[in-house]
Design a protein around this motif. Sequence first.
Motif, short mmCIF file in Angstrom:
data_model
loop_
_atom_site.label_atom_id
_atom_site.label_comp_id
_atom_site.label_asym_id
_atom_site.label_seq_id
_atom_site.Cartn_x
_atom_site.Cartn_y
_atom_site.Cartn_z
N HIS A 3 54.03 30.27 -5.91
CA HIS A 3 55.39 29.81 -5.65
C HIS A 3 55.32 28.45 -4.97
N TYR A 4 55.75 27.40 -5.68
CA TYR A 4 55.65 26.04 -5.16
C TYR A 4 57.00 25.60 -4.58
N GLN A 5 56.92 24.92 -3.44
CA GLN A 5 58.11 24.38 -2.79
C GLN A 5 58.09 22.85 -2.98
N ILE A 6 59.15 22.32 -3.59
CA ILE A 6 59.24 20.88 -3.85
C ILE A 6 60.46 20.30 -3.16
N ALA A 7 60.27 19.21 -2.45
CA ALA A 7 61.38 18.52 -1.77
C ALA A 7 61.77 17.28 -2.56
N VAL A 8 63.06 17.10 -2.76
CA VAL A 8 63.60 15.88 -3.38
C VAL A 8 64.43 15.17 -2.32
N GLU A 39 53.27 33.84 -14.04
CA GLU A 39 53.68 34.07 -12.66
C GLU A 39 53.60 32.80 -11.81
N VAL A 40 54.45 31.86 -12.14
CA VAL A 40 54.56 30.60 -11.39
C VAL A 40 56.04 30.30 -11.20
N ARG A 41 56.42 29.94 -10.01
CA ARG A 41 57.81 29.62 -9.71
C ARG A 41 57.87 28.31 -8.92
N ILE A 42 58.96 27.57 -9.11
CA ILE A 42 59.20 26.35 -8.33
C ILE A 42 60.58 26.48 -7.68
N THR A 43 60.62 26.26 -6.38
CA THR A 43 61.90 26.19 -5.66
C THR A 43 62.09 24.75 -5.20
N THR A 44 63.25 24.18 -5.51
CA THR A 44 63.54 22.79 -5.16
C THR A 44 64.44 22.73 -3.95
N HIS A 45 64.08 21.89 -2.99
CA HIS A 45 64.88 21.67 -1.79
C HIS A 45 65.38 20.22 -1.80
N ILE A 46 66.67 20.04 -1.88
CA ILE A 46 67.24 18.69 -1.84
C ILE A 46 67.51 18.34 -0.38
N TYR A 62 55.60 21.17 2.07
CA TYR A 62 55.99 21.16 0.66
C TYR A 62 54.77 20.83 -0.19
N HIS A 63 54.77 21.34 -1.40
CA HIS A 63 53.67 21.01 -2.32
C HIS A 63 53.82 19.60 -2.87
N ALA A 64 55.06 19.15 -2.98
CA ALA A 64 55.32 17.79 -3.46
C ALA A 64 56.62 17.29 -2.87
N VAL A 65 56.68 15.99 -2.60
CA VAL A 65 57.90 15.34 -2.13
C VAL A 65 58.24 14.24 -3.13
N LEU A 66 59.46 14.26 -3.65
CA LEU A 66 59.88 13.36 -4.71
C LEU A 66 60.90 12.35 -4.22
N LEU A 67 60.69 11.09 -4.60
CA LEU A 67 61.62 10.01 -4.26
C LEU A 67 62.23 9.48 -5.55
N PRO A 68 63.52 9.73 -5.77
CA PRO A 68 64.19 9.32 -7.01
C PRO A 68 64.48 7.82 -7.04
N PRO A 69 64.97 7.33 -8.17
CA PRO A 69 65.36 5.91 -8.28
C PRO A 69 66.60 5.60 -7.44
N SER A 70 66.94 4.31 -7.40
CA SER A 70 68.17 3.87 -6.72
C SER A 70 68.73 2.66 -7.45
N LEU A 71 70.04 2.53 -7.43
CA LEU A 71 70.71 1.37 -8.03
C LEU A 71 71.03 0.31 -6.97
N ARG A 92 49.93 14.52 5.25
CA ARG A 92 48.88 15.07 6.11
C ARG A 92 48.75 16.58 5.94
N GLN A 93 49.86 17.22 5.54
CA GLN A 93 49.83 18.67 5.33
C GLN A 93 49.46 19.03 3.90
N GLY A 94 49.16 18.02 3.08
CA GLY A 94 48.69 18.29 1.73
C GLY A 94 49.68 18.07 0.61
N ALA A 95 50.86 17.56 0.92
CA ALA A 95 51.88 17.35 -0.12
C ALA A 95 51.51 16.17 -1.02
N MET A 96 51.81 16.32 -2.31
CA MET A 96 51.74 15.18 -3.23
C MET A 96 52.99 14.33 -2.99
#
Length: 315
Positions: A3-8, A39-46, A62-71, A92-96
């Motif tokens: 179960h992966y936790q991803i932050a946007v 058996e893989v799940r992703i939960t997204t946290h905005i 978080y397993h990954a932290v995502l930075l979206p585009p901007s106008l 430092r905690q291992g997030a991509m």
Amino acid sequence: MKHYQIAVLAYPHSLLSAVYGFAETFELATEACTEIGLEVRITTHILYEADLLNKQATQQPYHAVLLPPSLEKASYSEKNASINDFLIAQHRQGAMLCSACAGAFFLAYTGITDKRLMTTHWALEGLFKEHFPKQAMDTSKILINQGDVISAGGMMSWVDLAMELVQALMNVNIVRQLGKTLVVDTGKREQRYYQQFQPNFDHGDAAILAVQHHLQGHFAELQRTESMAALAKLTPRTFLRRFSKCTGFNPNEYLQRLRIQAACDKLEETTQPFESIALEVGYEDVGSCRKAFQKIMGLTPSAFRQRFVSSITAN
């Protein structure tokens, strides 16, 4: 069950279609996994900027932290302390750390990317280099995966980034299924297919600017260094140094870019065969033009026309 936790990060003026697009893509990917028994799940946290002041939100790994585009240029043209601290702590905690388009600025501010190759939107390359002159960049690429840092290029490259994460956390079969469900091309592509040459005229060197304006209207003609230097009223050596400093190219490279951009325009706007286009933009040898075109654009002229002008029969 994995179960992966991803932050946007929905930072101010971030592209909301990408913010929610990430979440919806990962939701569809999770549904696809459920359907085939994977058996893989992703939960997204905005996360919004205010959330970064909440210790509980920032301390969760978080397993990954995502930075979206901007106008909005103002949203990424200066370091944001709370975002910067959050990214460093998560890494430092291992997030991509992952960016799309202008999101690359936030990653570069952290210093984590100093020894990583990155990409961003091709039109932001000049501004990015002003802010981070030592950062290794390749804006010909849509996506560059450096393991702990992933950057994607154009405004819609968030789709490529989402698919890259799905493949990394789930598998390639889920990516193929998503491509069919969303009706998007999951094949490999490059940002340089879409890149347009936009000369820098905002450097403040009037002598070099005069030469650039001359070349805009005479790029198809033979241009010698001596004559360009004379037009700038500089010695050839001084001219070459200042021209490269102002434009990022030597005069021959700059001229080649102008010619290839003109060839791109004609391939898109006319039905002329490439042979006549090559001669029209200043190449005596069609083979040399074809070779330069493919080197710069990453496509043959016929493939370029086929990709961008489906209503015109490629030559």
